[in-house]
Design a protein around this motif. Structure first.
Motif, short mmCIF file in Angstrom:
data_model
loop_
_atom_site.label_atom_id
_atom_site.label_comp_id
_atom_site.label_asym_id
_atom_site.label_seq_id
_atom_site.Cartn_x
_atom_site.Cartn_y
_atom_site.Cartn_z
N VAL A 80 1.22 -1.05 0.15
CA VAL A 80 0.35 -0.20 -0.28
C VAL A 80 0.34 1.10 0.20
CG1 VAL A 80 -1.57 1.26 1.45
CG2 VAL A 80 -1.70 -1.57 0.93
N ASP A 81 2.13 1.41 0.89
CA ASP A 81 3.24 2.24 1.49
C ASP A 81 3.45 2.84 -0.87
OD1 ASP A 81 1.62 2.76 3.53
OD2 ASP A 81 3.88 1.55 4.26
N SER A 82 4.10 1.42 -1.14
CA SER A 82 4.61 2.27 -2.08
C SER A 82 3.89 2.42 -3.52
CB SER A 82 5.33 0.80 -2.82
OG SER A 82 4.74 -0.61 -3.31
N LEU A 83 2.33 1.94 -3.11
CA LEU A 83 1.55 2.30 -4.53
C LEU A 83 1.12 3.60 -5.00
CD1 LEU A 83 -0.97 -1.11 -4.60
CD2 LEU A 83 0.86 0.46 -6.65
N GLU A 84 1.27 3.77 -3.05
CA GLU A 84 0.45 5.30 -2.91
C GLU A 84 1.84 5.84 -3.18
OE1 GLU A 84 -2.29 4.90 0.82
OE2 GLU A 84 -0.22 5.36 1.90
N ILE A 85 3.39 6.49 -3.25
CA ILE A 85 4.39 6.60 -3.67
C ILE A 85 4.31 6.39 -4.82
CG2 ILE A 85 6.48 6.26 -3.70
CD1 ILE A 85 6.58 5.62 -0.70
N ARG A 86 4.22 5.84 -5.16
CA ARG A 86 3.95 5.79 -7.04
C ARG A 86 2.23 6.32 -7.44
NH1 ARG A 86 5.63 3.90 -11.82
NH2 ARG A 86 3.98 2.66 -13.17
N LEU A 87 1.76 6.30 -6.97
CA LEU A 87 0.37 6.92 -7.16
C LEU A 87 0.64 9.13 -7.19
CD1 LEU A 87 -2.03 5.97 -8.53
CD2 LEU A 87 -2.96 6.65 -6.31
N GLU A 88 1.32 9.22 -6.63
CA GLU A 88 2.12 10.44 -6.16
C GLU A 88 2.65 10.85 -6.97
OE1 GLU A 88 3.70 11.87 -2.33
OE2 GLU A 88 2.19 10.79 -1.26
N THR A 89 3.74 10.42 -7.49
CA THR A 89 5.11 10.33 -9.03
C THR A 89 3.92 10.85 -10.05
OG1 THR A 89 5.95 9.02 -7.37
CG2 THR A 89 6.83 9.31 -9.84
N LEU A 90 2.80 9.13 -9.99
CA LEU A 90 2.50 9.55 -11.51
C LEU A 90 1.92 10.55 -11.55
CD1 LEU A 90 1.10 5.68 -12.21
CD2 LEU A 90 2.91 6.94 -13.75
N GLU A 91 0.66 11.52 -10.19
CA GLU A 91 0.56 12.21 -10.16
C GLU A 91 0.64 14.07 -10.37
OE1 GLU A 91 -1.53 11.87 -6.38
OE2 GLU A 91 -3.34 10.75 -7.67
N LYS A 92 2.01 13.49 -10.78
CA LYS A 92 3.16 14.68 -10.37
C LYS A 92 3.58 14.68 -12.04
CE LYS A 92 5.22 15.12 -5.93
NZ LYS A 92 5.77 15.01 -4.58
N GLN A 93 3.82 13.37 -11.89
CA GLN A 93 4.24 13.22 -13.71
C GLN A 93 2.46 14.28 -14.74
OE1 GLN A 93 6.16 9.43 -14.13
NE2 GLN A 93 5.27 10.15 -16.90
N GLU A 94 1.86 13.58 -14.43
CA GLU A 94 0.27 14.07 -15.34
C GLU A 94 0.55 15.91 -14.53
OE1 GLU A 94 -3.00 12.53 -12.98
OE2 GLU A 94 -3.89 11.76 -15.56
N GLU A 95 0.15 16.34 -14.32
CA GLU A 95 0.84 17.69 -14.04
C GLU A 95 1.74 18.59 -14.96
OE1 GLU A 95 0.39 19.18 -9.68
OE2 GLU A 95 -0.48 18.13 -9.14
N ARG A 96 2.59 17.96 -14.74
CA ARG A 96 3.80 18.15 -15.65
C ARG A 96 3.78 17.90 -17.13
NH1 ARG A 96 7.57 15.93 -12.96
NH2 ARG A 96 7.99 13.62 -14.53
N VAL A 97 2.70 17.53 -17.56
CA VAL A 97 2.77 16.98 -19.09
C VAL A 97 1.46 18.04 -19.02
CG1 VAL A 97 1.56 15.16 -20.59
CG2 VAL A 97 3.53 14.29 -19.17
N GLN A 98 0.68 17.96 -18.46
CA GLN A 98 -0.59 18.78 -18.55
C GLN A 98 -0.14 20.38 -19.23
OE1 GLN A 98 -3.58 18.20 -19.09
NE2 GLN A 98 -4.33 19.87 -19.30
N ASP A 99 0.96 20.84 -17.80
CA ASP A 99 1.90 22.05 -17.81
C ASP A 99 2.62 22.59 -19.36
OD1 ASP A 99 0.29 22.44 -15.35
OD2 ASP A 99 2.32 22.43 -14.84
N GLN A 100 2.78 21.47 -19.12
CA GLN A 100 3.67 21.26 -20.78
C GLN A 100 3.59 21.68 -21.78
OE1 GLN A 100 6.04 17.84 -21.01
NE2 GLN A 100 7.90 19.19 -19.63
N PHE A 101 2.06 21.02 -22.02
CA PHE A 101 0.89 21.01 -23.39
C PHE A 101 0.32 22.08 -23.16
CE2 PHE A 101 -2.87 19.60 -25.50
CZ PHE A 101 -2.99 19.00 -25.81
N GLU A 102 0.23 23.20 -21.55
CA GLU A 102 -0.83 23.95 -22.05
C GLU A 102 1.06 25.21 -22.76
OE1 GLU A 102 -2.44 24.34 -18.56
OE2 GLU A 102 -3.71 22.83 -18.56
N SER A 103 1.56 25.07 -21.64
CA SER A 103 2.54 26.11 -22.24
C SER A 103 3.09 25.74 -23.97
CB SER A 103 3.41 26.08 -21.31
OG SER A 103 4.55 25.28 -22.45
N LEU A 104 3.02 24.55 -24.14
CA LEU A 104 3.66 24.77 -25.84
C LEU A 104 2.13 25.00 -27.03
CD1 LEU A 104 5.66 23.19 -27.39
CD2 LEU A 104 4.32 21.00 -27.24
N GLN A 105 0.60 25.05 -26.01
CA GLN A 105 -0.29 25.84 -26.80
C GLN A 105 -0.17 26.97 -27.13
OE1 GLN A 105 -3.95 24.32 -25.29
NE2 GLN A 105 -5.03 23.48 -26.72
#
Lengths: 131, 146
Positions: A80-105
């Motif tokens: 559970v602990d390691s999956l929570e960390i993985r999920l947090e990492t993926l959420e950050k990655q998702e935000e980063r991609v979203q930001d990059q996408f918006e700035s590029l757009q």
């Protein structure tokens, strides 16, 4: 269709498409992590309702190997602990991609004279593939 | 530019539809798990120690066996773990599992509804764009005639 666009704009559109693919991959990984987390949490909840003397088994391939209650509990808590960390990492990655996408757009809109309103967004829209 | 926007909208709608299809397949798979859980509950409620059962070997072949102890039922808890339960506790655990599966179905269905709403909105946007493009074309044709 894109043949009429300036090369710089074409390049940015390709980058946007790449980001869209990345966003989709991240969304799928997030969904898998969420599903594994729910499964581990449910197993842990179930474990807490049963007697500590209950014989426990761990699945190894098709085999069920006998294990201790405490060992199962520790392992599930770690999972559970390691999956929570993985999920947090993926959420950050998702935000980063979203930001990059918006700035590029934004950059593309500027290049094309501001006609891009309502354009594409990663994975079919912000936050898509999540929940 | 309008054409480009239309193309983008259509791509987004296609993506959403693909996601919806995947989620619908998930719901079907969860329903299947629920059916299997129901069957296990039914079997456990029917059987008792010394009951004779036919164990499926695959390929349509079965082997006769006796239930040695109905109070030694192994039930998977998920995440690669299983516990050994007495008959009534095993049934209870399976019923909890079914409740969890119901919750998951509700969650996935809510996600599908959200995506469907998103898709409808995008379709409306696409329709508006198409209408605007048509009006522009008509205006241009009208000006050309003058």
């Amino acid at each position: 269709m894109q043949g009429n666009l300036p090369p710089e704009a074409q390049e940015k559109i390709e980058q946007l498409q790449d980001l869209q693919e990345t966003a989709q991959t991240v969304a799928v990984q997030k969904q898998e992590a969420e599903s594994s987390l729910t499964e581990a949490e449910n197993a842990l909840d179930e474990l807490e309702t049963i007697d500590e003397e209950t014989p426990m088994y761990r699945k190894v391939g098709e085999l069920l190997v006998e294990t201790e209650y405490d060992e199962a509990e520790d392992d599930l808590e770690d999972k559970v602990d390691s999956l929570e960390i993985r999920l947090e990492t993926l959420e950050k990655q998702e935000e980063r991609v979203q930001d990059q996408f918006e700035s590029l757009q934004g950059e593309l809109e500027e290049l094309l004279g501001g006609g891009m309103g309502g354009g594409p967004s990663p994975a079919g829209g912000p936050g898509a593939g999540g929940a | 530019m309008g054409q480009q926007q239309l193309q983008q909208l259509s791509q987004e709608i296609q993506q959403i539809e693909a996601e919806i299809e995947e989620l619908e397949a998930d719901v079907e798979a969860i329903q299947q798990q629920k059916t299997e859980t129901d069957e296990a509950i039914e079997a456990l409620e029917t059987l008792e120690t010394d009951s004779t059962v036919q164990v499926p070997l695959g390929g349509g072949a079965y082997l006769r066996a006796n239930v040695e102890d109905i109070d030694e039922v192994i039930v998977e808890l998920g995440a690669d773990y299983a516990g050994e339960f007495e008959q009534t506790d095993a049934v209870e655990t399976l019923k909890n599992k079914k409740d969890n599966l119901d919750d998951r179905i509700d969650e996935v269905n809510a996600e599908i509804a959200e995506l469907e709403a998103e898709s409808t909105e995008l379709e409306q946007q696409a329709q508006q764009l198409q209408q605007q493009a048509m009006q522009q074309q008509m205006q241009q044709m009208g000006q050309g005639d003058e």
